[in-house]
Design a protein around this motif. Structure first.
Motif, PDB file in Angstrom:
ATOM      1  N   CYS A 131       8.449   5.053  -7.703  1.00  0.00           N
ATOM      2  CA  CYS A 131       9.011   3.740  -7.933  1.00  0.00           C
ATOM      3  C   CYS A 131      10.248   3.245  -7.708  1.00  0.00           C
ATOM      4  CB  CYS A 131       8.681   3.317  -9.391  1.00  0.00           C
ATOM      5  SG  CYS A 131       6.718   3.310  -9.849  1.00  0.00           S
ATOM      6  N   LEU A 132      11.401   4.109  -7.755  1.00  0.00           N
ATOM      7  CA  LEU A 132      12.752   3.876  -8.054  1.00  0.00           C
ATOM      8  C   LEU A 132      12.811   3.205  -6.785  1.00  0.00           C
ATOM      9  CD1 LEU A 132      13.968   6.284 -10.429  1.00  0.00           C
ATOM     10  CD2 LEU A 132      13.846   4.616 -10.981  1.00  0.00           C
ATOM     11  N   GLU A 133      11.694   4.805  -5.797  1.00  0.00           N
ATOM     12  CA  GLU A 133      12.409   4.401  -4.755  1.00  0.00           C
ATOM     13  C   GLU A 133      11.976   2.538  -4.121  1.00  0.00           C
ATOM     14  OE1 GLU A 133      11.238   7.409   0.125  1.00  0.00           O
ATOM     15  OE2 GLU A 133       9.970   6.672  -2.014  1.00  0.00           O
ATOM     16  N   ASN A 134      10.892   2.700  -4.049  1.00  0.00           N
ATOM     17  CA  ASN A 134      10.936   0.975  -4.091  1.00  0.00           C
ATOM     18  C   ASN A 134      11.207   0.202  -4.421  1.00  0.00           C
ATOM     19  OD1 ASN A 134       8.005   0.777  -2.157  1.00  0.00           O
ATOM     20  ND2 ASN A 134       7.547   2.570  -3.879  1.00  0.00           N
ATOM     21  N   LEU A 135      12.203  -0.153  -5.620  1.00  0.00           N
ATOM     22  CA  LEU A 135      12.702  -1.142  -6.537  1.00  0.00           C
ATOM     23  C   LEU A 135      14.707  -0.749  -5.544  1.00  0.00           C
ATOM     24  CD1 LEU A 135      12.424  -0.285 -10.065  1.00  0.00           C
ATOM     25  CD2 LEU A 135      11.994  -2.235  -8.843  1.00  0.00           C
ATOM     26  N   LYS A 136      14.695   0.751  -5.212  1.00  0.00           N
ATOM     27  CA  LYS A 136      16.231   0.380  -4.990  1.00  0.00           C
ATOM     28  C   LYS A 136      16.289   0.110  -3.529  1.00  0.00           C
ATOM     29  CE  LYS A 136      19.061   3.448  -6.357  1.00  0.00           C
ATOM     30  NZ  LYS A 136      20.159   4.726  -6.314  1.00  0.00           N
ATOM     31  N   ASN A 137      15.011  -0.192  -2.406  1.00  0.00           N
ATOM     32  CA  ASN A 137      14.733   0.016  -1.163  1.00  0.00           C
ATOM     33  C   ASN A 137      14.379  -2.194  -0.913  1.00  0.00           C
ATOM     34  OD1 ASN A 137      14.825   2.801   0.924  1.00  0.00           O
ATOM     35  ND2 ASN A 137      14.689   3.350  -0.681  1.00  0.00           N
ATOM     36  N   GLY A 138      13.812  -2.636  -2.272  1.00  0.00           N
ATOM     37  CA  GLY A 138      14.046  -4.125  -1.665  1.00  0.00           C
ATOM     38  C   GLY A 138      12.632  -4.926  -2.286  1.00  0.00           C
ATOM     39  N   ALA A 155       6.154  12.447 -10.298  1.00  0.00           N
ATOM     40  CA  ALA A 155       6.200  11.779  -8.473  1.00  0.00           C
ATOM     41  C   ALA A 155       5.798  10.443  -8.453  1.00  0.00           C
ATOM     42  CB  ALA A 155       4.564  12.341  -7.639  1.00  0.00           C
ATOM     43  N   ALA A 156       5.701   9.557  -9.294  1.00  0.00           N
ATOM     44  CA  ALA A 156       5.434   8.497  -9.539  1.00  0.00           C
ATOM     45  C   ALA A 156       6.793   7.269 -10.274  1.00  0.00           C
ATOM     46  CB  ALA A 156       4.106   7.818 -10.274  1.00  0.00           C
ATOM     47  N   LEU A 157       7.085   8.470 -10.765  1.00  0.00           N
ATOM     48  CA  LEU A 157       8.899   7.073 -11.065  1.00  0.00           C
ATOM     49  C   LEU A 157       9.566   7.750 -10.390  1.00  0.00           C
ATOM     50  CD1 LEU A 157       9.912   6.220 -13.722  1.00  0.00           C
ATOM     51  CD2 LEU A 157      10.836   8.102 -14.546  1.00  0.00           C
ATOM     52  N   VAL A 158       9.609   8.805  -9.050  1.00  0.00           N
ATOM     53  CA  VAL A 158      10.152   8.841  -7.916  1.00  0.00           C
ATOM     54  C   VAL A 158       9.951   8.006  -6.642  1.00  0.00           C
ATOM     55  CG1 VAL A 158      11.156  10.334  -5.850  1.00  0.00           C
ATOM     56  CG2 VAL A 158      10.868  11.201  -8.275  1.00  0.00           C
ATOM     57  N   HIS A 168       0.747  -1.213  -0.387  1.00  0.00           N
ATOM     58  CA  HIS A 168      -0.032  -0.007   0.107  1.00  0.00           C
ATOM     59  C   HIS A 168       1.111   1.107   0.200  1.00  0.00           C
ATOM     60  CE1 HIS A 168      -3.371   2.891   1.099  1.00  0.00           C
ATOM     61  NE2 HIS A 168      -3.202   3.240   1.537  1.00  0.00           N
ATOM     62  N   SER A 169       1.125   2.033  -1.031  1.00  0.00           N
ATOM     63  CA  SER A 169       1.483   3.424  -1.215  1.00  0.00           C
ATOM     64  C   SER A 169       0.999   4.602  -1.776  1.00  0.00           C
ATOM     65  CB  SER A 169       2.577   3.325  -1.617  1.00  0.00           C
ATOM     66  OG  SER A 169       3.487   4.615  -1.275  1.00  0.00           O
ATOM     67  N   HIS A 170       1.216   5.964  -1.639  1.00  0.00           N
ATOM     68  CA  HIS A 170       0.532   7.165  -2.466  1.00  0.00           C
ATOM     69  C   HIS A 170       1.532   7.421  -3.380  1.00  0.00           C
ATOM     70  CE1 HIS A 170      -3.366   5.855  -0.224  1.00  0.00           C
ATOM     71  NE2 HIS A 170      -2.675   6.335   1.289  1.00  0.00           N
ATOM     72  N   LEU A 171       2.109   7.191  -4.560  1.00  0.00           N
ATOM     73  CA  LEU A 171       3.080   7.006  -4.870  1.00  0.00           C
ATOM     74  C   LEU A 171       2.711   8.688  -5.915  1.00  0.00           C
ATOM     75  CD1 LEU A 171       4.156   4.328  -7.939  1.00  0.00           C
ATOM     76  CD2 LEU A 171       4.775   4.808  -5.499  1.00  0.00           C
ATOM     77  N   PHE A 172       1.850   9.011  -5.501  1.00  0.00           N
ATOM     78  CA  PHE A 172       1.746  11.248  -5.955  1.00  0.00           C
ATOM     79  C   PHE A 172       2.636  11.864  -5.144  1.00  0.00           C
ATOM     80  CE2 PHE A 172      -2.613  10.550  -3.466  1.00  0.00           C
ATOM     81  CZ  PHE A 172      -2.099  11.983  -3.067  1.00  0.00           C
ATOM     82  N   GLN A 173       2.943  11.412  -3.568  1.00  0.00           N
ATOM     83  CA  GLN A 173       2.650  11.830  -2.469  1.00  0.00           C
ATOM     84  C   GLN A 173       4.255  12.379  -1.923  1.00  0.00           C
ATOM     85  OE1 GLN A 173       0.898  10.177   0.774  1.00  0.00           O
ATOM     86  NE2 GLN A 173      -0.706  10.596   0.663  1.00  0.00           N
ATOM     87  N   THR A 174       4.969  11.690  -3.114  1.00  0.00           N
ATOM     88  CA  THR A 174       7.038  11.993  -2.665  1.00  0.00           C
ATOM     89  C   THR A 174       6.787  13.161  -3.337  1.00  0.00           C
ATOM     90  OG1 THR A 174       7.596  11.848  -5.197  1.00  0.00           O
ATOM     91  CG2 THR A 174       7.248   8.974  -4.135  1.00  0.00           C
TER      92      THR A 174
END
Length: 456
Positions: free
Chosen positions: A113-120, A108-111, A68-74
């Motif tokens: 997604c990258l954050e999720n991937l780079k955090n496992g 915001a969504a791309l940031v 559960h996340s809300h990617l726009f909130q980056t």
């Protein structure tokens, strides 16, 4: 494409919880073909590999699922450091999101997604509820596609008792779900999927809940809803409908094995029983629940009922990061301090929720375990660092020591989307520079103090 991961501490997370301090994982295309101790890895297997990853000093495990996340909130990190849920929404999230452009939602969504991937996290469920333009939804899907993540776009909505500019009528919601399902559900070789989201019980009419659940099940989609996040939310539903959150959802036919109930901090015993009887998944967001002072969910009581539990960061506006490795430690420690029981959750319990619990929430029997025939969604995490090692047990090191900065390699569908800490499919520096420039512009537009254009 054949890939060989060799030398790392392999944690399969299978039913027997097999692990090898020196192991290997062989991949052909998007599937795992072999896994075992390194001594069983033949020279022929290595010779046939197009890519060989030397993971000595690293843990190798199935990818985590951020349920559960809300990617726009980056774009909104740090705006709610001292605000409870209602003030956070009214004073920060709603005004900021209404000022965002279509390009902002993509960035915001791309940031995110990258954050999720780079955090496992190899998979993320993004509950998106800002539909100021139809294109917003498509652009989030495009960001997921570009990043390489396994993404579920949960199109959430409210048709009553919400910020007027963010409400939609029921027919519009259903029509957009149909459109997005045709265009995106199952795209990128099945890596992208759509889900139906109900923002919360008090913001959704009974008619929307019934119709949305019916449509989602006809299309084979999952369902997700915020439930009993705060005491005020629980009281509002009782005041509005004369029922508690889960009772109301159950009576409307929303509950089922395809349903994900997010937060669930203030469920009573009867609601937990209803969720268990329906086979629903409960999604625990410990950091966000602490950050907004919402409360501590009784996770041990959920597990004792046989409920499937998945873990999540929640949105970056209420966390403020999407570090799933950080979530592991908070999950364990929050249960310990609220139950006064040091043995309430073991490290493997926490890892199982973050991996297999998330895979089950997605309805994926081919994720969550390192075994032949399973999807090759895999992360490797550095263990030989001063804040992690020396290591006695890899499962303990992952839960209590490691953080997202320790993630070295990430594979989704057998493709390296992060290698040696760097994203492989997009230009991180260019994306972050664009995102910061847009946030600076939005801050000026909204008259916010601090920040500015010259600090970087």
């Amino acid at each position: 494409m054949q890939t060989l991961i060799k030398g790392g501490w392999v944690l399969t997370l299978d039913d027997a919880y097999r692990e090898w301090p020196a192991g290997y994982v062989a991949i052909n295309g998007d599937r795992i073909t072999a896994v075992g101790p390194l001594k069983d890895c033949s020279p022929e297997l290595e010779a046939a590999a197009d890519i060989v990853l030397d993971t000595r000093g690293q843990a190798v495990l199935p990818g985590l699922v951020n349920a559960h996340s809300h990617l726009f909130q980056t774009f909104m990190r740090g705006l709610a450091d001292a605000k409870p849920l209602w003030n956070w929404l009214k004073e920060e999230i709603w005004p900021f999101s209404l000022a965002m452009t279509e390009e902002d939602f993509y960035l915001a969504a791309l940031v995110g997604c990258l954050e999720n991937l780079k955090n496992g996290a190899t998979s993320v469920i993004d509950m998106h509820y800002i539909h100021t333009s139809k294109a917003n939804d498509d652009l989030v899907f495009e960001a997921m596609q570009a990043s390489g993540i396994r993404g579920t776009f949960c199109r959430a909505s409210a048709d009553q008792n919400y910020q007027p500019e963010l409400m939609e009528d029921r027919l519009t919601i259903l029509a957009e779900m149909e459109r997005l399902a045709r265009q995106w559900h199952g795209a990128a070789g099945g890596r992208l999927t759509l889900a139906f989201g109900a923002l919360n019980p008090w913001g959704c009419s009974p008619e929307l809940i019934r119709a949305g659940a019916k449509q989602a099940r006809e299309m084979g989609l999952k369902l997700q809803v915020h439930v009993a996040e705060t005491q005020a939310v629980a009281r509002t539903t009782i005041d509005t409908y004369g029922q508690r959150n889960v009772e109301w959802l159950a009576d409307l036919g929303f509950l089922g094995p395809d349903t994900q109930l997010v937060h669930c901090v203030w469920l009573d015993e009867g609601e937990m029983d209803l969720a268990a009887q329906a086979g629903a998944t409960l999604v625990h967001c410990p950091v966000a629940n602490m950050y907004l002072a919402s409360g501590a969910a009784p996770v041990r009581r959920w597990l004792d009922r046989g409920l499937n539990v998945a873990l999540a960061t929640d949105g970056p506006g209420s966390n403020n990061s999407q570090d799933m490795l950080e979530v592991l430690k908070f999950t364990a420690c929050l249960q310990k301090v609220t139950t006064l029981n040091a043995m309430v959750l073991y490290p493997r319990d926490v890892l199982t929720m973050a991996v297999r619990g998330g895979a089950r929430a997605l309805g994926r029997e081919d994720l969550g375990v390192l075994a032949p025939g399973m999807k090759a969604d895999i992360v490797t995490v550095a263990l030989q660092r001063p804040h992690v090692g020396p290591v006695h047990r890899a499962e303990s090191a992952l839960v209590y020591n490691a953080n997202g900065n320790d993630v070295v390699n990430v594979l989704v569908d057998g493709r390296l989307v992060v290698r040696d800490h760097r994203a492989t499919l997009v230009d991180e520096e260019e994306i972050m520079a664009r995102a910061q420039a847009r946030v600076n512009t939005l801050r000026q537009k909204l008259g916010k103090q601090g920040g500015g254009n010259d600090w970087i």
